[in-house]
Enzyme design. Structure first.
Site, PDB file in Angstrom:
ATOM      1  N   LYS A  22       0.925  -1.383  -0.007  1.00 19.11           N
ATOM      2  CA  LYS A  22       0.020  -0.024   0.165  1.00 19.11           C
ATOM      3  C   LYS A  22       0.886   1.264   0.038  1.00 19.11           C
ATOM      4  CE  LYS A  22      -1.728   1.510   4.076  1.00 19.11           C
ATOM      5  NZ  LYS A  22      -1.404   2.871   4.438  1.00 19.11           N
ATOM      6  N   ASN A  23       1.865   1.325   0.935  1.00 19.66           N
ATOM      7  CA  ASN A  23       2.695   2.537   1.173  1.00 19.66           C
ATOM      8  C   ASN A  23       3.940   2.798   0.028  1.00 19.66           C
ATOM      9  OD1 ASN A  23       1.249   2.852   3.094  1.00 19.66           O
ATOM     10  ND2 ASN A  23       2.627   2.294   4.705  1.00 19.66           N
ATOM     11  N   ARG A 102      -4.081  10.991   4.623  1.00 19.77           N
ATOM     12  CA  ARG A 102      -2.949  11.950   4.726  1.00 19.77           C
ATOM     13  C   ARG A 102      -1.764  11.815   3.486  1.00 19.77           C
ATOM     14  NH1 ARG A 102      -0.901  14.291   9.069  1.00 19.77           N
ATOM     15  NH2 ARG A 102       1.101  14.282   8.142  1.00 19.77           N
ATOM     16  N   CYS A 126      -4.099  12.909  13.174  1.00 20.94           N
ATOM     17  CA  CYS A 126      -5.000  11.724  13.205  1.00 20.94           C
ATOM     18  C   CYS A 126      -4.762  10.745  14.400  1.00 20.94           C
ATOM     19  CB  CYS A 126      -4.560  11.005  11.710  1.00 20.94           C
ATOM     20  SG  CYS A 126      -3.065  10.171  12.142  1.00 20.94           S
ATOM     21  N   ARG A 131       1.193  14.626  13.651  1.00 22.91           N
ATOM     22  CA  ARG A 131       1.678  14.416  12.296  1.00 22.91           C
ATOM     23  C   ARG A 131       1.807  15.851  11.611  1.00 22.91           C
ATOM     24  NH1 ARG A 131      -0.762   8.828  10.006  1.00 22.91           N
ATOM     25  NH2 ARG A 131       1.019   9.201   8.801  1.00 22.91           N
ATOM     26  N   LYS A 171      14.868  15.536  10.665  1.00 24.58           N
ATOM     27  CA  LYS A 171      14.543  14.160  11.073  1.00 24.58           C
ATOM     28  C   LYS A 171      13.908  13.366   9.969  1.00 24.58           C
ATOM     29  CE  LYS A 171      10.524  13.165  14.058  1.00 24.58           C
ATOM     30  NZ  LYS A 171       9.406  13.770  14.974  1.00 24.58           N
ATOM     31  N   VAL A 172      13.878  11.945   9.989  1.00 22.51           N
ATOM     32  CA  VAL A 172      13.482  11.280   8.747  1.00 22.51           C
ATOM     33  C   VAL A 172      12.054  11.131   8.609  1.00 22.51           C
ATOM     34  CG1 VAL A 172      13.913   8.970   7.829  1.00 22.51           C
ATOM     35  CG2 VAL A 172      15.687   9.869   9.429  1.00 22.51           C
ATOM     36  N   SER A 173      11.761  11.702   7.714  1.00 22.85           N
ATOM     37  CA  SER A 173      10.185  11.527   7.125  1.00 22.85           C
ATOM     38  C   SER A 173      10.072  10.685   5.690  1.00 22.85           C
ATOM     39  CB  SER A 173       9.590  12.998   7.166  1.00 22.85           C
ATOM     40  OG  SER A 173       8.302  13.039   6.607  1.00 22.85           O
ATOM     41  N   VAL A 174       9.220   9.874   5.810  1.00 20.88           N
ATOM     42  CA  VAL A 174       8.788   8.796   4.939  1.00 20.88           C
ATOM     43  C   VAL A 174       8.152  10.132   3.759  1.00 20.88           C
ATOM     44  CG1 VAL A 174       7.421   7.078   3.634  1.00 20.88           C
ATOM     45  CG2 VAL A 174       8.816   6.808   5.842  1.00 20.88           C
ATOM     46  N   ASP A 316       4.926   0.358  12.036  1.00 18.29           N
ATOM     47  CA  ASP A 316       3.743  -0.145  11.367  1.00 18.29           C
ATOM     48  C   ASP A 316       3.657  -1.526  11.697  1.00 18.29           C
ATOM     49  OD1 ASP A 316       3.351   2.231  10.339  1.00 18.29           O
ATOM     50  OD2 ASP A 316       3.691   1.542   8.264  1.00 18.29           O
ATOM     51  N   ILE A 338       8.279   6.922  16.747  1.00 16.43           N
ATOM     52  CA  ILE A 338       7.974   7.700  15.853  1.00 16.43           C
ATOM     53  C   ILE A 338       6.668   8.407  15.858  1.00 16.43           C
ATOM     54  CG2 ILE A 338       7.434   7.474  13.224  1.00 16.43           C
ATOM     55  CD1 ILE A 338      10.204   6.198  13.858  1.00 16.43           C
ATOM     56  N   ARG A 408      -8.582  -0.451   4.808  1.00 21.98           N
ATOM     57  CA  ARG A 408      -7.657   0.485   4.158  1.00 21.98           C
ATOM     58  C   ARG A 408      -6.264  -0.041   3.842  1.00 21.98           C
ATOM     59  NH1 ARG A 408      -6.924   5.799   7.507  1.00 21.98           N
ATOM     60  NH2 ARG A 408      -5.801   6.411   5.771  1.00 21.98           N
TER      61      ARG A 408
HETATM   62  C1  EPZ Z   1       4.497   6.941   6.373  1.00 23.69           C
HETATM   63  O1  EPZ Z   1       3.516   8.038   6.999  1.00 23.69           O
HETATM   64  C2  EPZ Z   1       3.563   5.757   6.405  1.00 23.69           C
HETATM   65  N1  EPZ Z   1       2.468   6.221   5.558  1.00 23.69           N
HETATM   66  C3  EPZ Z   1       3.026   5.251   7.827  1.00 23.69           C
HETATM   67  O2  EPZ Z   1       2.140   4.072   7.681  1.00 23.69           O
HETATM   68  C4  EPZ Z   1       4.288   4.933   8.606  1.00 23.69           C
HETATM   69  O3  EPZ Z   1       3.754   4.794   9.955  1.00 23.69           O
HETATM   70  C5  EPZ Z   1       5.099   6.189   8.782  1.00 23.69           C
HETATM   71  O4  EPZ Z   1       5.476   6.532   7.328  1.00 23.69           O
HETATM   72  C6  EPZ Z   1       6.606   5.735   9.392  1.00 23.69           C
HETATM   73  O5  EPZ Z   1       7.221   4.797   8.945  1.00 23.69           O
HETATM   74  C7  EPZ Z   1       2.512   5.881   4.272  1.00 23.69           C
HETATM   75  O6  EPZ Z   1       3.495   5.491   3.704  1.00 23.69           O
HETATM   76  C8  EPZ Z   1       1.268   6.248   3.506  1.00 23.69           C
HETATM   77  P1  EPZ Z   1       6.706  10.121   8.430  1.00 23.69           P
HETATM   78  P2  EPZ Z   1       4.253   9.490   7.014  1.00 23.69           P
HETATM   79  O7  EPZ Z   1       6.494  11.582   7.674  1.00 23.69           O
HETATM   80  O8  EPZ Z   1       5.076   9.515   5.861  1.00 23.69           O
HETATM   81  C9  EPZ Z   1       7.156  13.268  12.130  1.00 23.69           C
HETATM   82  C10 EPZ Z   1       0.349   2.830   7.915  1.00 23.69           C
HETATM   83  O9  EPZ Z   1      -0.179   2.460   9.024  1.00 23.69           O
HETATM   84  N2  EPZ Z   1       7.311  14.485  10.886  1.00 23.69           N
HETATM   85  O10 EPZ Z   1       7.786   9.374   8.134  1.00 23.69           O
HETATM   86  O11 EPZ Z   1       3.166  10.305   7.231  1.00 23.69           O
HETATM   87  C11 EPZ Z   1       5.811  12.479  12.205  1.00 23.69           C
HETATM   88  O12 EPZ Z   1       4.929  13.308  13.015  1.00 23.69           O
HETATM   89  C12 EPZ Z   1       0.834   4.255   7.935  1.00 23.69           C
HETATM   90  O13 EPZ Z   1       0.334   2.374   6.885  1.00 23.69           O
HETATM   91  C13 EPZ Z   1       7.323  15.821  11.321  1.00 23.69           C
HETATM   92  O14 EPZ Z   1       7.844  16.294  12.357  1.00 23.69           O
HETATM   93  O15 EPZ Z   1       5.286   9.291   8.195  1.00 23.69           O
HETATM   94  C14 EPZ Z   1       6.596  11.399  12.562  1.00 23.69           C
HETATM   95  O16 EPZ Z   1       6.942  11.403  14.066  1.00 23.69           O
HETATM   96  C15 EPZ Z   1       0.595   4.934   9.254  1.00 23.69           C
HETATM   97  N3  EPZ Z   1       7.095  16.604  10.252  1.00 23.69           N
HETATM   98  C16 EPZ Z   1       7.522  10.984  12.054  1.00 23.69           C
HETATM   99  O17 EPZ Z   1       8.322  12.460  11.516  1.00 23.69           O
HETATM  100  C17 EPZ Z   1       6.865  16.354   9.013  1.00 23.69           C
HETATM  101  O18 EPZ Z   1       6.648  17.338   8.314  1.00 23.69           O
HETATM  102  C18 EPZ Z   1       7.717  10.086  10.701  1.00 23.69           C
HETATM  103  O19 EPZ Z   1       6.707  10.382  10.153  1.00 23.69           O
HETATM  104  C19 EPZ Z   1       6.716  15.163   8.731  1.00 23.69           C
HETATM  105  C20 EPZ Z   1       6.908  14.008   9.768  1.00 23.69           C
END
Ligand code: EPZ
Length: 430
Positions: A22-23, A102, A126, A131, A171-174, A316, A338, A408
């Site tokens: 999915k992701n 999202r 959420c 987030r 910070k690492v963000s996907v 996850d 996370i 979902r």
């Molecule tokens: C992705 O969400 C995935 N979603 C999530 O899967 C997964 O849990 C997450 O990455 C972490 O691996 C999809 O791929 C669709 P992040 P994402 O940005 O991209 C902070 C599932 O169940 N952050 O890596 O939204 C954030 O708050 C879902 O399939 C900021 O601070 O996650 C978190 O603490 C749920 N500022 C951390 O970074 C930002 O601008 C990681 O979030 C963005 C993120």
């Protein structure tokens, strides 16, 4: 609303086909907005989130044709999507859509890159945490986007187009990595993304962009070097197998005992999680068509994990691992680093008899001998499936309410499990 009924206690035996991730499917679909040519995606899972994103993309003008399933086709080879964004007819992603999923916020990068203007709703918080999107905006600003926030919307423009730049994420963000990677593909010149997310789904999107003619170095590492192009081609790409679905089924077998082959599953995308699950006493071996999972009766070793960006233990899979450790022969500790609120499953697992104490970001799980079936409530996607795992391992009947969360992200979950001997059925609201 549909419910899922499980009668626990059955061992799992057989084979489960792993669906496309999915992701990865979601950002890959969004990548189609970068080109007027056709992007064909194979192995797309049939999920509520994929269908919702398809509707969102259609609003922007993306034409989507889905190949019919051929009889005799390989069950885990999903659907084939042909996406063509010949003209982007609408550069607004409205609140009603973005607030429901999202990942649709990730249209922002492609819209600014291609149309030089975008209006995308802020996604809001959420269930699993606040987030924010500051990292997405930081990255796109570095590429030259002018960004204002007004009335809950991100208003972005880049009248002269985006320019390649150095983006160093604090910070690492996907999601922020996806957004900037997609935008950089159509920016002028070179973009360097430092501290990029290394999740396999990011790598899959980068591989697809390479097929679309974009030169990218460092795929799979935390430094991505992208040479932007002014025109991107179409391509054919196959979505990688879902590592979270894989990990979930491994834990289901670990919880119930049994012998199951996960067809199409890849060990390389799950290294740390596999180490932790093996430590509990489960046998996981690579076989020609995927991964074979065997657990025979013995007690589960308590195991401590901490969620981390890839290649660490995935957030996850945190809820599923907690369900597994609920019956370990001792005390396990799980730290969630996370998302600040990803523990909603704790109260529901407690309804089945799990003994879990929460202190801030840390859960301490004292294994119990038996879990007992009960009615429970699904709260988010991964939390819901942790209840399925606990229900399969529990004595008696568990009913899971609000299963739309499961739909979902898990394709044909009840069918896949019941084919392996689980007593699980969906009760439609009628
Ligand atoms: C992705 O969400 C995935 N979603 C999530 O899967 C997964 O849990 C997450 O990455 C972490 O691996 C999809 O791929 C669709 P992040 P994402 O940005 O991209 C902070 C599932 O169940 N952050 O890596 O939204 C954030 O708050 C879902 O399939 C900021 O601070 O996650 C978190 O603490 C749920 N500022 C951390 O970074 C930002 O601008 C990681 O979030 C963005 C993120």
């Amino acid at each position: 609303m549909d419910r899922i009924k499980i009668i626990g206690g059955e061992r799992l035996q057989g084979a489960i086909p792993i669906s496309g991730a999915k992701n990865a499917a979601l950002p890959l679909m969004i990548a189609s907005m970068l080109t007027a040519d056709r992007l064909t995606l194979k192995n797309v899972p049939n999920l509520a989130d994929v269908n919702l994103l398809a509707r969102i993309l259609r609003n922007h003008g993306v034409d989507l044709a889905v190949d019919g399933k051929r009889s005799g086709g390989v069950a885990h080879l999903g659907e084939t999507f042909h996406l063509t964004a010949r003209d982007i007819v609408d550069t607004t992603a409205p609140y009603e859509m973005v607030s429901r999923m999202r990942a649709s916020f990730w249209v922002l990068g492609p819209l600014i890159a291609r149309m030089r203007v975008a209006k995308v709703s802020l996604p809001g918080g959420c269930a699993i945490g606040t987030r924010p999107v500051d990292l997405h905006l930081q990255g796109l600003k570095a590429l030259g986007a002018e960004i204002d926030i007004d009335g809950g919307y991100v208003l972005a423009k880049a009248p002269n187009g985006l320019r390649g730049a150095r983006v160093t994420f604090p910070k690492v963000s996907v999601g922020a990595t996806h957004n900037v990677l997609l935008a950089a593909a159509l920016a002028k010149g070179e973009t360097l993304i430092e501290n990029a997310a290394r999740e396999p789904e990011v790598g899959d999107v980068a591989e697809c962009l390479v097929k679309m003619g974009v030169k990218i170095e460092g795929i799979g590492t935390s430094t991505l070097r992208i040479q932007g192009r002014d025109r991107i081609d179409g391509a054919i790409h196959t979505v990688l197998p879902d590592r979270i679905e894989t990990g979930t089924f491994i834990m289901a077998v670990a919880a119930t005992g049994g012998d199951v082959t996960l067809q199409g599953a890849r060990a390389t995308d799950l290294t740390t999680a596999l180490q932790a699950i093996r430590h509990t006493g489960v046998e996981i071996t690579e076989v020609p068509d995927g991964l074979r999972i065997v657990r025979n009766g013995a007690g589960l070793e308590p195991t401590t994990v901490e969620t981390q960006p890839f290649p660490g233990f995935p957030t996850d899979l945190q809820a599923q691992f907690m369900a597994l450790m609920a019956r370990a022969t001792g005390t396990s500790v799980i730290r969630e680093t996370i998302f600040e609120n990803r523990f909603m499953h704790v109260q529901e697992l407690a309804r089945l008899g799990a003994d879990i104490q929460l202190h801030g970001d840390t859960a301490t799980i004292k294994g119990v001998k038996v879990l007992k079936g009960a009615p429970v409530m699904a709260t988010d996607l991964r939390a819901s499936v942790s209840l399925v795992i606990a229900g399969l391992a529990a004595e008696g009947e568990t009913t899971i309410n609000r299963v739309y969360h499961l739909d979902r992200g898990f394709e044909r979950l009840e069918e896949k499990l019941s084919r392996c001997g689980a007593r699980i059925e969906r009760i439609s609201a009628g």
